[in-house]
Structure formats: structure tokens, C-alpha cells
Design a protein around this motif. Structure first.
Motif, PDB file in Angstrom:
ATOM      1  N   LEU A 156       1.139  -1.234  -0.529  1.00 45.44           N
ATOM      2  CA  LEU A 156       0.202   0.061  -0.189  1.00 45.44           C
ATOM      3  C   LEU A 156       0.722   1.728  -0.143  1.00 45.44           C
ATOM      4  N   PRO A 157       0.761   2.213  -0.011  1.00 41.71           N
ATOM      5  CA  PRO A 157       1.310   3.515  -0.297  1.00 41.71           C
ATOM      6  C   PRO A 157       1.378   4.450   0.386  1.00 41.71           C
ATOM      7  N   ILE A 158       1.435   4.006   1.496  1.00 38.38           N
ATOM      8  CA  ILE A 158       1.564   4.290   2.827  1.00 38.38           C
ATOM      9  C   ILE A 158       2.931   4.249   3.026  1.00 38.38           C
ATOM     10  N   PRO A 159       3.727   6.547   3.468  1.00 38.94           N
ATOM     11  CA  PRO A 159       4.435   6.987   3.965  1.00 38.94           C
ATOM     12  C   PRO A 159       5.442   6.270   4.553  1.00 38.94           C
ATOM     13  N   HIS A 160       6.477   6.315   4.782  1.00 39.73           N
ATOM     14  CA  HIS A 160       6.857   6.001   6.718  1.00 39.73           C
ATOM     15  C   HIS A 160       6.647   6.512   7.427  1.00 39.73           C
ATOM     16  N   PRO A 161       6.772   6.027   8.510  1.00 38.06           N
ATOM     17  CA  PRO A 161       6.691   6.843   9.834  1.00 38.06           C
ATOM     18  C   PRO A 161       7.932   8.158   9.296  1.00 38.06           C
ATOM     19  N   ASP A 162       7.861   9.008  10.367  1.00 34.76           N
ATOM     20  CA  ASP A 162       9.322  10.761  10.565  1.00 34.76           C
ATOM     21  C   ASP A 162      10.078   9.877  11.258  1.00 34.76           C
ATOM     22  N   PRO A 163      10.783  10.297   9.988  1.00 37.20           N
ATOM     23  CA  PRO A 163      12.184   9.933  11.275  1.00 37.20           C
ATOM     24  C   PRO A 163      12.715  10.608  11.917  1.00 37.20           C
ATOM     25  N   LEU A 164      12.077  11.648  12.483  1.00 40.01           N
ATOM     26  CA  LEU A 164      12.588  12.274  13.617  1.00 40.01           C
ATOM     27  C   LEU A 164      11.864  11.324  14.983  1.00 40.01           C
ATOM     28  N   GLY A 165      11.402  10.693  14.604  1.00 42.92           N
ATOM     29  CA  GLY A 165      10.198   9.948  15.432  1.00 42.92           C
ATOM     30  C   GLY A 165       9.803  11.254  16.415  1.00 42.92           C
ATOM     31  N   VAL A 166       9.054  10.052  17.238  1.00 37.41           N
ATOM     32  CA  VAL A 166       7.983  10.650  18.115  1.00 37.41           C
ATOM     33  C   VAL A 166       9.049  11.340  19.792  1.00 37.41           C
ATOM     34  N   PRO A 167       8.620  12.660  19.908  1.00 36.99           N
ATOM     35  CA  PRO A 167       9.412  13.476  20.635  1.00 36.99           C
ATOM     36  C   PRO A 167       9.259  12.472  22.265  1.00 36.99           C
ATOM     37  N   LEU A 219      -2.066  13.712  26.135  1.00 40.81           N
ATOM     38  CA  LEU A 219      -1.861  14.726  25.001  1.00 40.81           C
ATOM     39  C   LEU A 219      -2.865  15.278  24.471  1.00 40.81           C
ATOM     40  N   LEU A 220      -3.213  14.503  22.560  1.00 41.95           N
ATOM     41  CA  LEU A 220      -3.982  13.894  22.214  1.00 41.95           C
ATOM     42  C   LEU A 220      -5.234  13.621  22.527  1.00 41.95           C
ATOM     43  N   TYR A 221      -5.374  13.450  23.935  1.00 43.38           N
ATOM     44  CA  TYR A 221      -6.942  12.708  24.397  1.00 43.38           C
ATOM     45  C   TYR A 221      -7.355  14.939  25.063  1.00 43.38           C
ATOM     46  N   VAL A 245      -2.135  14.570  16.535  1.00 39.29           N
ATOM     47  CA  VAL A 245      -1.900  13.426  15.471  1.00 39.29           C
ATOM     48  C   VAL A 245      -1.469  13.138  14.731  1.00 39.29           C
ATOM     49  N   GLN A 246      -0.557  14.264  14.244  1.00 38.74           N
ATOM     50  CA  GLN A 246       0.546  14.498  13.425  1.00 38.74           C
ATOM     51  C   GLN A 246       1.318  14.092  13.408  1.00 38.74           C
ATOM     52  N   VAL A 247       1.714  13.917  14.766  1.00 36.01           N
ATOM     53  CA  VAL A 247       2.546  13.426  15.847  1.00 36.01           C
ATOM     54  C   VAL A 247       3.178  11.770  15.350  1.00 36.01           C
ATOM     55  N   ILE A 248       1.434  11.695  15.465  1.00 37.58           N
ATOM     56  CA  ILE A 248       1.194   9.542  15.922  1.00 37.58           C
ATOM     57  C   ILE A 248       0.754   9.148  14.557  1.00 37.58           C
ATOM     58  N   TYR A 249      -0.022   9.745  14.121  1.00 36.52           N
ATOM     59  CA  TYR A 249      -0.445   9.722  12.520  1.00 36.52           C
ATOM     60  C   TYR A 249      -0.291  10.383  11.786  1.00 36.52           C
ATOM     61  N   PHE A 288      -2.253  10.650   8.276  1.00 38.13           N
ATOM     62  CA  PHE A 288      -2.660  12.241   7.867  1.00 38.13           C
ATOM     63  C   PHE A 288      -3.193  13.261   6.532  1.00 38.13           C
ATOM     64  N   TYR A 289      -1.193  12.647   6.602  1.00 38.07           N
ATOM     65  CA  TYR A 289      -0.707  14.029   5.589  1.00 38.07           C
ATOM     66  C   TYR A 289      -1.107  13.470   4.103  1.00 38.07           C
ATOM     67  N   THR A 290      -1.465  12.140   4.075  1.00 37.89           N
ATOM     68  CA  THR A 290      -1.692  11.334   2.448  1.00 37.89           C
ATOM     69  C   THR A 290      -3.326  11.666   2.788  1.00 37.89           C
ATOM     70  N   SER A 291      -3.810  11.406   3.626  1.00 41.87           N
ATOM     71  CA  SER A 291      -5.818  11.950   3.146  1.00 41.87           C
ATOM     72  C   SER A 291      -5.967  13.415   2.836  1.00 41.87           C
ATOM     73  N   SER A 292      -4.999  14.368   3.318  1.00 42.62           N
ATOM     74  CA  SER A 292      -4.909  15.671   3.742  1.00 42.62           C
ATOM     75  C   SER A 292      -4.593  16.040   1.889  1.00 42.62           C
ATOM     76  N   VAL A 293      -3.530  15.401   1.614  1.00 40.54           N
ATOM     77  CA  VAL A 293      -3.600  15.441  -0.060  1.00 40.54           C
ATOM     78  C   VAL A 293      -4.186  14.924  -1.291  1.00 40.54           C
ATOM     79  N   LEU A 294      -4.696  14.232  -1.035  1.00 38.72           N
ATOM     80  CA  LEU A 294      -5.750  13.532  -1.445  1.00 38.72           C
ATOM     81  C   LEU A 294      -6.794  14.381  -1.768  1.00 38.72           C
TER      82      LEU A 294
END
Length: 377
Positions: A5-16, A25-27, A95-99, A103-109
Motif C-alpha cells: 500500500l502507498p503508506i509513507p514511512h513514519p517521520d524519521p525524527l521520531g515521536v518526541p 495530550l492528544l486526548y 495527530v500529526q506526530v503519531i498518525y 493524516f498527511y496523505t489523506s490531506s493531499v488526496l
């Protein structure tokens, strides 16, 4: 399956920070955002209704009460926009940090539709100000501004539901991109849960706005007739929204693929599902008692508190369902790398507490200004 599937890799910067902390914090921030957002959406809707009734009724007292309520909500809603947007930034970032890869891909579509949210907010925001500033000057036409705001905010909510449902179904992305030729004009209308989920939010907004009017009625000490009207009117709309939401809730539940309903039937999800609905029943009965049986205001506060705790549990349940969706493409939080940035997390907490403190200060100043203005007039 994920590799196909065309799922990008997670952010290489990682979760802070720790995943559990980021989810907390999200909740927390999404709960604050969703309460304000519901008050805004439902408040705009109830103002339109009050404007309509004030023009149709021949009863002078009813007319005066609805005009008073419309003016009151008209003063609250512009602040609600500011607070809703400000409180929406933090959960959107988490949401962007974890998902982020979803989220970015659906936003682009649905890029152009997604970007239009900014313009829709501006139109809705300035229409609210036009309504408030021109309340006396444009008395015969001011309702037009509130209708525009109402339409804009409900449309924004619909766009958000489109994006947030699309992000959790990456199985559809490649076909969407191929069919739309990457133009970024996709609406996720073929999603079975889209309309029940949207209506679930819409009726929740009406119920929460009903609670807001109920609170205004409970806090009104000078005019008993006005207090009774707002408690009865707010409680009634709370019950209308809640009953409608019960029907839509069943539609939403059964629109979810059966294999994913385990988010509500197993473990923590089941506990949250059952306890939140128990709280909603308690809250509904308490608010109904205040609305129709003129029960003590304390009963009303118990009901409102129960509803808010229930909503907080629903916020967590919502994310558990999203996690079940993403498990279908073999994605879990375990794939994320954690690279703690304690200074960034500390800075967020300082900013968050300072922001809450600033909002409280603004609110206190606002109340003092209103009290001073009332005494002068």
C-alpha cells in the motif's frame, strides 16, 4: 500488506516523547477542542432558531426571550471561534506526530477541499462579527449573517470528517489518486461511516449547545422568567440532540465493519463504551429533571458533569477505533520510534498552562467589563 500500500514511512525524527504521554495530550487537548467546537456549531444553530422564532411569534415575552438569547449567544460565539481554533491546533499537531503518515496523505488526496477550511473559517468568523456588531443596526437582516456562519461551520465539520475517515482507510488511497489524477478534489463520500459519523458530531453539537444555554439559565439570577426560559429551552434542545444522537449512534455503530467493533466490545474499549453510556443516561435524566420538573440547579450541574466525563471517554474510544482501522494494514504504535525531546515537551506544558491562564484572565476581564457596562446602562 502494508508494503503493498502507498503508506509513507513514519517521520524519521521520531515521536518526541513517550507514546502514552503523547496520546494523553492528544486526548486532553481534543476534549477541550471538541467541547468548544460543539458549543460553536450548536450555538450558531440555536441562534438561527431563536432568530426565526422571534420573527414568527406573536407572544411578546417569547419574542423578547429569544432576542435576548440570540444576542447573548451572538456575543459568546466569536470568542468560541477563537478558542476552538486555538484549542484545535494542539490535537492536530499530536495527530500529526503519531498518525502523520496517514493524516498527511489523506490531506493531499483532498488538498483543495482541505485548504478551503481556512477561507470557510474566515467567512464564518467575520459573519459572526457582522451579526454581533450589527445586532441593532441590521435587526431585520442580521439573521443572514448567522445563517452564513452556521453553514460555514457545519461545512468545515463535514470536511474534517471526510479527512479523518479517509486517513484511516489507506486501502483506498491508490484508487482515489488514480481516479482523480492527483487533482486533490476528492470527497470521501463512498465511506459507509461518513454520514452517521458526521451526524453524530452534528447532533452532539446541538446537545452541547443546549447544555450551554442551560448553564446560562442556571446562572441568570436577576430575571426569573428569563432563567426559566433558558433552562427549559436549553434542556429541550439538549434532549433533542441526545435522542437524535442515540438513533444516529446505532447507525454509526453498525456502519463500522464488524471486525472493528472490538474497539467497543473488548478490554478498555468495552469499559469506556459501557461507562460512557451509563454517564450519558445519568446526565440525560438529571438534565431532563431540571428541564421539565424544575429540579434544583445542583441536579443540573451533576448532569452536565456526567455528560462531560462521558464525552471525555468517547474521545478515547474514538482513537481506539482509529487504531483498530489501522491494524487492518498492520500498523500499530509499535512501528513508531521514540526519540524523547524533553525540552520540547516541557516547553509545551509551560505554553499550555500559560495559555489556559491567559484565557482565564481574559474571561475575568470580560466579565468585569460586562458587569460595569450593565451597571452604567
Amino acid at each position: 500488506m502494508q508494503n503493498q500500500l502507498p503508506i509513507p514511512h513514519p517521520d524519521p525524527l521520531g515521536v518526541p516523547g513517550d507514546i502514552g504521554l503523547i496520546l494523553f495530550l492528544l486526548y486532553l487537548t481534543f476534549f477541550l477542542h471538541v467541547i468548544l467546537m460543539n458549543a460553536l456549531l450548536g450555538g450558531a444553530f440555536m441562534t438561527v432558531i431563536s432568530e426565526w422564532i422571534s420573527r414568527k411569534t406573536n407572544n411578546q415575552q417569547t419574542k423578547d426571550h429569544h432576542i435576548h438569547l440570540a444576542e447573548k449567544l451572538g456575543h459568546i460565539l466569536p470568542f468560541s471561534v477563537s478558542l476552538t481554533v486555538s484549542m484545535g491546533i494542539a490535537p492536530l499537531l499530536f495527530v500529526q506526530v503519531i498518525y502523520g503518515q496517514f493524516f498527511y496523505t489523506s490531506s493531499v488526496l483532498m488538498a483543495w477541499i482541505w485548504l478551503s477550511v481556512v477561507f470557510l473559517i474566515v467567512i464564518g468568523y467575520y459573519s459572526l462579527y457582522a451579526y454581533t456588531r450589527g445586532f441593532e443596526r441590521w435587526a431585520n437582516r442580521r439573521y443572514i449573517f448567522m445563517i452564513i456562519s452556521c453553514v460555514m461551520f457545519f461545512l468545515i465539520a463535514f470536511i474534517y470528517v471526510n479527512n479523518l475517515t479517509l486517513m484511516q482507510t489507506p486501502q483506498k488511497w491508490l484508487d482515489i489518486y488514480t481516479q482523480t489524477n492527483g487533482t486533490g478534489y476528492h470527497w470521501n463520500m463512498d465511506e459507509a461511516t461518513l454520514m452517521p459519523r458526521y451526524l453524530h458530531f452534528a447532533f452532539s453539537a446541538i446537545a452541547v449547545a443546549g447544555m450551554l444555554v442551560l448553564i446560562l439559565g442556571m446562572r441568570e439570577k436577576k430575571d426569573n422568567a428569563l432563567s426559566s426560559f433558558m433552562k427549559r429551552w436549553g434542556g429541550t434542545w439538549f434532549l433533542i440532540g441526545t435522542v437524535a444522537n442515540t438513533v444516529v449512534g446505532f447507525m454509526f455503530y453498525f456502519a463500522i465493519p464488524e471486525a472493528l467493533r472490538k474497539a467497543f466490545t473488548e478490554g478498555t474499549g468495552q469499559m469506556l463504551f459501557l461507562s460512557s453510556h451509563a454517564l450519558f443516561i445519568i446526565g440525560t435524566l438529571a438534565i431532563a429533571a431540571v428541564t421539565f420538573l424544575k429540579a434544583n440547579n445542583m441536579i443540573g450541574w451533576v448532569g452536565i458533569t456526567a455528560m462531560l466525563v462521558g464525552i471525555a471517554e468517547k474521545v478515547i474510544s474514538r482513537d481506539l477505533l482509529r487504531q483498530e482501522y489501522l491494524k487492518q494494514v498492520n500498523w500499530t504504535h509499535a512501528v513508531l520510534q521514540t526519540k524523547p525531546q524533553n525540552d520540547v515537551i516541557a516547553l509545551f506544558f509551560i505554553s499550555f498552562v500559560a495559555g489556559i491562564g491567559l484565557l482565564l484572565w481574559v474571561y475575568i476581564r470580560y466579565k468585569k467589563e460586562v458587569a460595569a457596562h450593565t451597571q452604567q446602562s
